[in-house]
Design a protein around this motif. Structure first.
Motif, PDB file in Angstrom:
ATOM      1  N   PRO A  31     -90.247  -3.265 116.373  1.00 42.94           N
ATOM      2  CA  PRO A  31     -91.478  -3.875 116.897  1.00 42.94           C
ATOM      3  C   PRO A  31     -92.603  -3.999 115.865  1.00 42.94           C
ATOM      4  O   PRO A  31     -93.500  -4.832 116.023  1.00 42.94           O
ATOM      5  CB  PRO A  31     -91.893  -2.937 118.038  1.00 42.94           C
ATOM      6  CG  PRO A  31     -91.167  -1.646 117.788  1.00 42.94           C
ATOM      7  CD  PRO A  31     -89.900  -2.026 117.079  1.00 42.94           C
ATOM      8  N   ARG A  32     -92.581  -3.184 114.819  1.00 44.28           N
ATOM      9  CA  ARG A  32     -93.673  -3.248 113.839  1.00 44.28           C
ATOM     10  C   ARG A  32     -93.418  -4.264 112.728  1.00 44.28           C
ATOM     11  O   ARG A  32     -94.330  -4.595 111.974  1.00 44.28           O
ATOM     12  CB  ARG A  32     -93.834  -1.891 113.146  1.00 44.28           C
ATOM     13  CG  ARG A  32     -94.360  -0.802 114.003  1.00 44.28           C
ATOM     14  CD  ARG A  32     -94.636   0.429 113.121  1.00 44.28           C
ATOM     15  NE  ARG A  32     -94.716   1.628 113.926  1.00 44.28           N
ATOM     16  CZ  ARG A  32     -95.821   2.014 114.550  1.00 44.28           C
ATOM     17  NH1 ARG A  32     -96.921   1.301 114.465  1.00 44.28           N
ATOM     18  NH2 ARG A  32     -95.809   3.111 115.281  1.00 44.28           N
ATOM     19  N   ASP A  33     -92.166  -4.704 112.578  1.00 44.73           N
ATOM     20  CA  ASP A  33     -91.810  -5.439 111.361  1.00 44.73           C
ATOM     21  C   ASP A  33     -92.113  -6.934 111.452  1.00 44.73           C
ATOM     22  O   ASP A  33     -92.227  -7.499 112.540  1.00 44.73           O
ATOM     23  CB  ASP A  33     -90.322  -5.223 111.039  1.00 44.73           C
ATOM     24  CG  ASP A  33     -90.029  -3.761 110.713  1.00 44.73           C
ATOM     25  OD1 ASP A  33     -91.009  -2.981 110.603  1.00 44.73           O
ATOM     26  OD2 ASP A  33     -88.845  -3.401 110.592  1.00 44.73           O
ATOM     27  N   SER A  34     -92.220  -7.547 110.292  1.00 47.16           N
ATOM     28  CA  SER A  34     -92.528  -8.978 110.240  1.00 47.16           C
ATOM     29  C   SER A  34     -91.938  -9.597 108.981  1.00 47.16           C
ATOM     30  O   SER A  34     -91.606  -8.906 108.025  1.00 47.16           O
ATOM     31  CB  SER A  34     -94.051  -9.182 110.239  1.00 47.16           C
ATOM     32  OG  SER A  34     -94.632  -8.491 109.143  1.00 47.16           O
ATOM     33  N   VAL A  35     -91.798 -10.915 109.029  1.00 46.15           N
ATOM     34  CA  VAL A  35     -91.339 -11.684 107.864  1.00 46.15           C
ATOM     35  C   VAL A  35     -92.398 -12.750 107.598  1.00 46.15           C
ATOM     36  O   VAL A  35     -92.862 -13.417 108.531  1.00 46.15           O
ATOM     37  CB  VAL A  35     -89.968 -12.344 108.123  1.00 46.15           C
ATOM     38  CG1 VAL A  35     -89.513 -13.121 106.889  1.00 46.15           C
ATOM     39  CG2 VAL A  35     -88.921 -11.297 108.514  1.00 46.15           C
ATOM     40  N   HIS A  36     -92.773 -12.883 106.327  1.00 46.89           N
ATOM     41  CA  HIS A  36     -93.780 -13.871 105.928  1.00 46.89           C
ATOM     42  C   HIS A  36     -93.108 -14.985 105.144  1.00 46.89           C
ATOM     43  O   HIS A  36     -92.288 -14.723 104.257  1.00 46.89           O
ATOM     44  CB  HIS A  36     -94.837 -13.222 105.040  1.00 46.89           C
ATOM     45  CG  HIS A  36     -95.580 -12.109 105.718  1.00 46.89           C
ATOM     46  ND1 HIS A  36     -95.005 -10.889 105.993  1.00 46.89           N
ATOM     47  CD2 HIS A  36     -96.839 -12.044 106.200  1.00 46.89           C
ATOM     48  CE1 HIS A  36     -95.887 -10.123 106.604  1.00 46.89           C
ATOM     49  NE2 HIS A  36     -97.005 -10.783 106.745  1.00 46.89           N
TER      50      HIS A  36
END
Lengths: 219, 218
Positions: free
Chosen positions: A203-208
């Motif tokens: 839930p905390r992760d992201s891709v830019h």
């Protein structure tokens, strides 16, 4: 183009294999192949985007088994063949045809250091204002161009948030195909890992991703 | 036009070097033939290839990035500028150039871990780290870094807690990303040069922490 280079999110390729004390080139020919594609004479108007597109045209089965510098060899051959700077016969024989005239304008050794520190870049001033602002929700378009693009399949149709704007940059989709710089505003967009990969993602992760204006629509 | 499976039935005519099996010949022989042909036609100077190889074997490598990181650790003003405008901050060091024109530096903290990848090709900040290692360009890393960053990091020996946020940067444009790793504890007495020696290539890609691997790994 929707082919094998667009690897993000695929399964089945196994473990990553880091090497200890790795040298830039594993065999002498790798450095020579790399150097050829860097310091050879290119046809007028050749762009880095054309370079990346040509790599994508390598047959998918070969793309997966060829090493990076083997792919570079393919690119060098294609650049020169498609510009008519060498012929298929010359390439097959490794010898210039008797009709061929020798050029004398290739990059010299003493120009290489400056070439590696040349500041030519992809930024282009744009008169028109950016369509999106930081913090705005956007969606990556569902587009499936048969030519070069820098919008990976895993982000298409997904929603994210603009986190920064970088001014105008050359559009690879145009530049790879001889259609000029066609600059557009470039943005960094943050996509939540769960938006891209579903509920199993952290839930905390992201891709830019860095995406051009025409890749995006308001969400 | 380059050949492809779908739209060019006569690709044998354009790829005679590949032979009838369509499997390219030994790349070492192919490279030699191409260099010799291009030299004969005046399209490449072998001495320029020598200079290019020498530059990336001996001069342009991860020591440059490590210098940037060490300076950021000791100089808060430089660090502030680096995080705001990395291109401007690094320009003064003379490291900008090929595959390093627009730099973005992302900072690791106890709460945030950054990881850099290029899923579509092999974009990498050459001017700061030199040429990318083989694993960075290969399918397993490019495929997995975006969908399973924690699994990738664990494979590199870096187990992150659930409380840490992982930010992956997929280099899809000409921006080149450099991770500013956390300064290891107990290094207050070290000089800038000694600090730079703790900064590995892997730490600046984001698959390791600074000082976490033995010297020489990067």
């Amino acid at each position: 183009m929707n082919t094998i280079h667009d690897l993000g999110g695929m399964h089945g390729f196994g473990a990553i294999a880091p090497e200890r004390d790795e040298s830039p080139f594993h065999e002498t020919w790798e450095g020579r192949a790399g150097g050829i594609l860097e310091v050879m004479t290119f046809p007028p108007g050749f762009t880095v985007d054309r370079f990346r597109y040509l790599r994508e045209t390598l047959r998918p089965d070969l793309y997966l088994v060829q090493s990076y510098y083997e792919q570079w060899l393919y690119i060098a051959e294609q650049v020169l063949l498609e510009a008519g700077m060498i012929s298929a016969e010359e390439l097959a024989r490794g010898k210039a045809s008797p009709q061929s005239t020798k050029r004398n304008d290739s990059m010299r050794a003493d120009a290489v250091w400056d070439f590696l520190h040349d500041r030519a870049h992809s930024g282009r001033p744009l008169a028109q204002a950016p369509r999106f602002t930081s913090g705005q929700r956007v969606r990556a378009r569902n587009m499936q161009p048969a030519g070069h693009t820098r919008l990976p399949r895993y982000a298409r149709g997904r929603s994210g948030m603009i986190v920064s704007h970088h001014g105008g940059h050359v559009l690879p989709d145009a530049s790879a195909h001889g259609k000029g710089d066609a600059p557009q505003h470039l943005y960094t967009v943050r996509f939540a890992a769960r938006e891209l990969w579903g509920a199993a993602a952290h839930p905390r992760d992201s891709v830019h991703l860095d995406l051009w204006e025409s890749y995006l629509e308001p969400a | 036009m380059p050949y492809s499976l779908s739209n060019h039935p006569h690709h044998h005519d354009h790829q005679p070097a590949h032979g009838h099996s369509d499997v390219p010949s030994d790349p070492a022989l192919r490279t030699k033939a191409l260099e010799s042909l291009l030299t004969e036609k005046g399209l490449v100077d072998p001495a320029a290839i020598d200079a290019w190889v020498e530059a990336y074997e001996k001069k342009i490598g991860p020591r440059r990035g490590a210098q940037v990181v060490a300076r950021a650790w000791v100089d808060p003003n430089f660090k502030g500028r680096l995080l705001r405008d990395a291109t401007g901050a690094i320009e003064t060091l003379g490291f900008l150039g090929r595959e390093a024109q627009h730099i973005v530096v992302v900072e690791n903290t106890p709460a945030i871990h950054n990881l850099v990848v290029c899923t579509l090709c092999s974009c990498y900040p050459w001017g700061l780290l030199g040429l990318p290692p083989r694993w960075y360009k290969a399918a397993p890393y490019r495929a997995r870094a975006v969908i399973d960053p924690r699994g990738v990091l664990a494979e590199f020996g870096l187990a992150l807690g659930d409380e840490v946020e992982v930010r992956v940067w997929d280099s899809t444009a000409e921006l080149r990303y450099l991770v500013l790793p956390e300064r290891p504890g107990g290094t207050e007495h070290l000089s800038e040069a000694e600090l730079a020696a703790l900064v590995t290539r892997d730490a600046m890609i984001g698959v390791a922490k600074a000082g976490a691997l033995r010297e020489g790994r990067a």
